[in-house]
Design an enzyme around this catalytic site. Structure first.
Site, mmCIF file in Angstrom:
data_model
loop_
_atom_site.group_PDB
_atom_site.id
_atom_site.type_symbol
_atom_site.label_atom_id
_atom_site.label_comp_id
_atom_site.label_asym_id
_atom_site.label_seq_id
_atom_site.Cartn_x
_atom_site.Cartn_y
_atom_site.Cartn_z
ATOM 1 N N LYS A 178 -18.806 13.130 -5.233
ATOM 2 C CA LYS A 178 -17.968 14.322 -5.449
ATOM 3 C C LYS A 178 -18.279 14.899 -6.836
ATOM 4 C CE LYS A 178 -14.542 12.533 -2.160
ATOM 5 N NZ LYS A 178 -14.882 13.188 -0.923
ATOM 6 N N SER B 120 0.810 -1.211 0.000
ATOM 7 C CA SER B 120 0.000 0.000 0.000
ATOM 8 C C SER B 120 0.849 1.269 0.000
ATOM 9 C CB SER B 120 -0.872 -0.059 1.274
ATOM 10 O OG SER B 120 -1.503 1.148 1.529
ATOM 11 N N THR C 220 -26.587 -4.472 4.300
ATOM 12 C CA THR C 220 -26.969 -3.074 4.459
ATOM 13 C C THR C 220 -28.012 -2.712 3.399
ATOM 14 O OG1 THR C 220 -26.099 -0.832 4.708
ATOM 15 C CG2 THR C 220 -25.087 -2.155 3.000
ATOM 16 N N THR C 221 -28.891 -1.801 3.749
ATOM 17 C CA THR C 221 -29.928 -1.376 2.795
ATOM 18 C C THR C 221 -29.265 -0.711 1.591
ATOM 19 O OG1 THR C 221 -31.448 -1.054 4.617
ATOM 20 C CG2 THR C 221 -31.997 0.069 2.562
HETATM 21 C C1 LIG Z 1 -9.372 9.178 -1.566
HETATM 22 C C2 LIG Z 1 -10.722 8.960 -0.990
HETATM 23 N N1 LIG Z 1 -11.242 7.714 -0.992
HETATM 24 C C3 LIG Z 1 -12.464 7.460 -0.483
HETATM 25 C C4 LIG Z 1 -13.236 8.461 0.054
HETATM 26 C C5 LIG Z 1 -14.612 8.140 0.589
HETATM 27 O O1 LIG Z 1 -15.571 8.558 -0.342
HETATM 28 P P1 LIG Z 1 -17.114 8.594 0.013
HETATM 29 O O2 LIG Z 1 -17.385 9.972 0.513
HETATM 30 O O3 LIG Z 1 -17.840 8.273 -1.253
HETATM 31 O O4 LIG Z 1 -17.355 7.554 1.079
HETATM 32 C C6 LIG Z 1 -12.756 9.772 0.084
HETATM 33 C C7 LIG Z 1 -13.603 10.839 0.676
HETATM 34 O O5 LIG Z 1 -13.280 11.884 1.032
HETATM 35 C C8 LIG Z 1 -11.465 10.033 -0.449
HETATM 36 O O6 LIG Z 1 -10.961 11.269 -0.442
#
Ligand SMILES: Cc1ncc(COP(=O)(O)O)c(C=O)c1O
Length: 419
Positions: free
Chosen positions: A249, A138, A278-279
Site C-alpha cells: 500500500k 479480537s 511457499t516461494t
Molecule cells: C487491515 C488489512 N490487513 C491486511 C490486509 C492484507 O494486505 P496484503 O494486501 O498485503 O495481503 C489488508 C488488505 O487490504 C488490510 O486492509
C-alpha cells in the site's frame, strides 16, 4: 445426482441478486499520469478516469527511484527467487529488507511474507496451534485475514466491541490469570478509518499478561516521524509485541511482514507453514521495497502533503453537501447503505464523471453499511478533489450546482504528532 455447476452457479446468482457480485474494472495503470488511468468502456472505447480507490497513498509505485531499483535488481538477479526461504530463496535483498523493517518498527527482527494477509493468517495460526490453550481476544472489526487466521484453528475466540477497552477488560478479567491469551487488533481500521486506543490496550495487556498483535497495514508509511505507523506516532513501538504490515500500500511494491522479538520471529520462521512452504518474494521486489522505505523515512514532507490532501478532500465534500463518516485517519467513507445503489452510483461516477470509486459491499462491510470509500493520494490535486466532490454531489444528491474550482485557503499543514 449432485450438480456441481448448478450449485456453484446458484451461489453466484445469490450474489448478483444481492447486488454484491464483484465486477472488476480492467485498469490500464499509468505511472506517468497517475492518478489518471485508462480503461475500455462497455463499447470497447478507450476512456480515462481519476483513480480514487488506489492504496498507493504516497504514489511510491510510480516513484522513479523505486522503479529504477526494481529494474536494476531484476536485471542483476533475475525475476523470481525460485525457491522457498529454506531452499535458495533467502537472498541478500530479503535479509536487507528484514533488517530495515525491524529497525523501522524498533523490533529485534522481521519476517517477510507474500502479503500481509498471509502474514496475519500464518502468524496467528502458528502461535495458536503451538501455545497450549491460547485464547484469541479480537476486535469485532478486524480484517478478513485476521478472522481467517483465527478460524483456521480450534482455539477459543473472544470478540470485544470495536475499540471498547471496557469490554476488553471485562473479557480479560473473565479468563484465568495463567491462561495464555493474544489480543489482536488494527491500528487504522481499513473500512471505517477509526484509530484504535493502542496505549490503553497495551496497558491492559501488561496488566493481564496478554501477548499483543497489531495490524498496521493502513498506518505504515503515513503516521509517525519516519512513517513507521501509528505506534511510532504514539511512541508505543516497544509496547506492542507483534506488528503486521504490508509492502503493497503506502510502500507501493508488494508483500507483507511481521516485526517482533528475535524469539517470536525465529518461532514463526521455524513453525509457520504459510512461511515455510511457499516461494519467497522476488529479490527485485525486496530491493524496491527497501528503497521505497528509505525514501519514505527521509521525506516527512510527503506525509504532510498527504494529510493536507485529506483535509482538502473533507472540506470539499462538506462544501458540496456530501455526507461522510467522521474519523481521525485518512480513510473517507461515504455511506450509501444499499448494495445496488452503491454499484449504480459507482457506475454513473465512472461513465458520466470519469471518477473511479469501487463500491464497497458485503462481505467487505456488513449488509446495510455499503459505502464508497475514498482513498486520496499525495498526487491528487485540488482540481481532482473539487471534481470528485462536485461529481458526488451531482450523482448522490441529484444536484448540479456551479462547479467550484477553488477551495478556501486552509491552515497550516498537519504535523505528524497532531493528528
Ligand atoms: C487491515 C488489512 N490487513 C491486511 C490486509 C492484507 O494486505 P496484503 O494486501 O498485503 O495481503 C489488508 C488488505 O487490504 C488490510 O486492509
Amino acid at each position: 445426482m449432485f450438480s456441481y455447476d448448478s450449485f456453484l452457479a446458484g451461489k453466484i446468482q445469490q450474489l448478483k441478486d444481492a447486488g454484491s457480485y464483484r465486477y472488476f474494472l480492467e485498469v490500464n495503470k499509468s505511472a506517468q499520469h497517475f492518478p489518471h488511468f485508462y480503461y475500455l468502456n462497455n463499447e470497447r472505447v478507450q476512456r480515462s478516469a481519476v483513480n480514487w480507490c488506489s492504496n498507493d497513498y504516497l504514489c511510491m509505485s510510480t516513484h522513479e527511484e523505486v522503479i529504477g531499483k526494481l529494474s536494476h535488481t531484476a536485471y542483476k538477479s533475475g525475476t523470481g527467487s525460485s525457491g522457498t526461504r529454506n531452499i535458495s530463496g533467502t537472498t541478500i535483498y530479503h535479509k536487507e529488507l528484514e533488517t530495515t523493517l525491524a529497525r523501522w518498527h524498533k523490533k529485534e527482527a522481521a519476517l517477510l511474507f507474500n502479503g500481509a494477509y498471509a502474514a496475519n493468517v500464518t502468524t496467528l495460526q502458528t502461535l495458536a496451534k503451538n501455545i497450549p490453550g491460547l485464547i484469541f481476544i479480537s476486535d469485532e472489526h478486524n480484517h478478513a485475514s485476521i478472522i481467517e487466521g483465527m478460524r483456521g484453528c480450534k482455539n477459543e475466540k473472544k470478540i470485544f466491541r470495536h475499540n471498547d477497552t471496557v469490554h476488553l477488560e471485562e473479557i480479560l478479567q473473565s479468563i484465568p490469570a495463567d491462561h495464555p491469551k493474544l489480543i489482536v487488533f488494527e491500528s487504522v481500521y481499513s473500512m471505517s478509518g477509526t484509530i484504535s486506543p493502542v496505549k490503553e490496550i497495551a496497558a491492559l495487556a501488561k496488566q493481564f499478561n496478554a501477548l499483543t498483535y497489531i495490524d498496521e497495514v493502513h498506518g505504515v508509511g503515513l503516521y509517525g516521524d519516519t512513517g513507521a505507523g501509528i505506534l511510532e506516532r504514539g511512541d508505543l513501538q516497544t509496547e506492542i509485541d507483534i506488528v503486521n504490515g504490508t509492502l503493497s500500500k503506502a510502500i507501493g511494491v508488494f508483500g507483507g511482514y511481521i516485526a517482533a522479538s528475535s524469539v517470536v520471529i525465529d518461532f514463526v520462521r521455524s513453525y509457520g507453514s504459510g512461511f515455510i512452504f511457499t516461494t519467497s518474494l522476488p529479490p527485485a521486489i525486496c530491493s524496491a521495497a527497501n528503497k521505497s522505505i528509505q525514501l519514505i523515512q527521509q521525506n516527512a514532507g510527503w506525509r504532510n502533503e498527504f494529510h493536507r490532501n485529506v483535509l482538502l478532500l473533507r472540506r470539499a465534500l462538506q462544501e458540496n453537501d456530501v455526507v461522510f463518516n467522521q474519523n481521525d485517519s485518512h480513510i473517507t467513507a461515504v455511506p450509501v447503505k444499499d448494495a445496488n445503489r452503491c454499484r449504480q452510483v459507482a457506475n454513473e461516477l465512472l461513465e458520466k464523471q470519469g471518477v473511479y470509486l469501487q463500491p464497497i459491499n458485503f462481505p467487505t462491510v456488513p449488509v446495510g453499511e455499503e459505502c464508497l470509500r475514498i482513498i486520496i493520494t499525495a498526487r491528487h490535486q485540488p482540481k481532482h478533489i473539487n471534481h470528485l466532490a462536485h461529481s458526488l454531489n451531482k450523482i448522490l444528491n441529484g444536484h448540479n450546482q456551479a462547479y467550484r474550482t477553488e477551495l478556501p485557503a486552509i491552515g497550516t499543514p498537519i504535523g505528524e504528532g497532531e493528528e
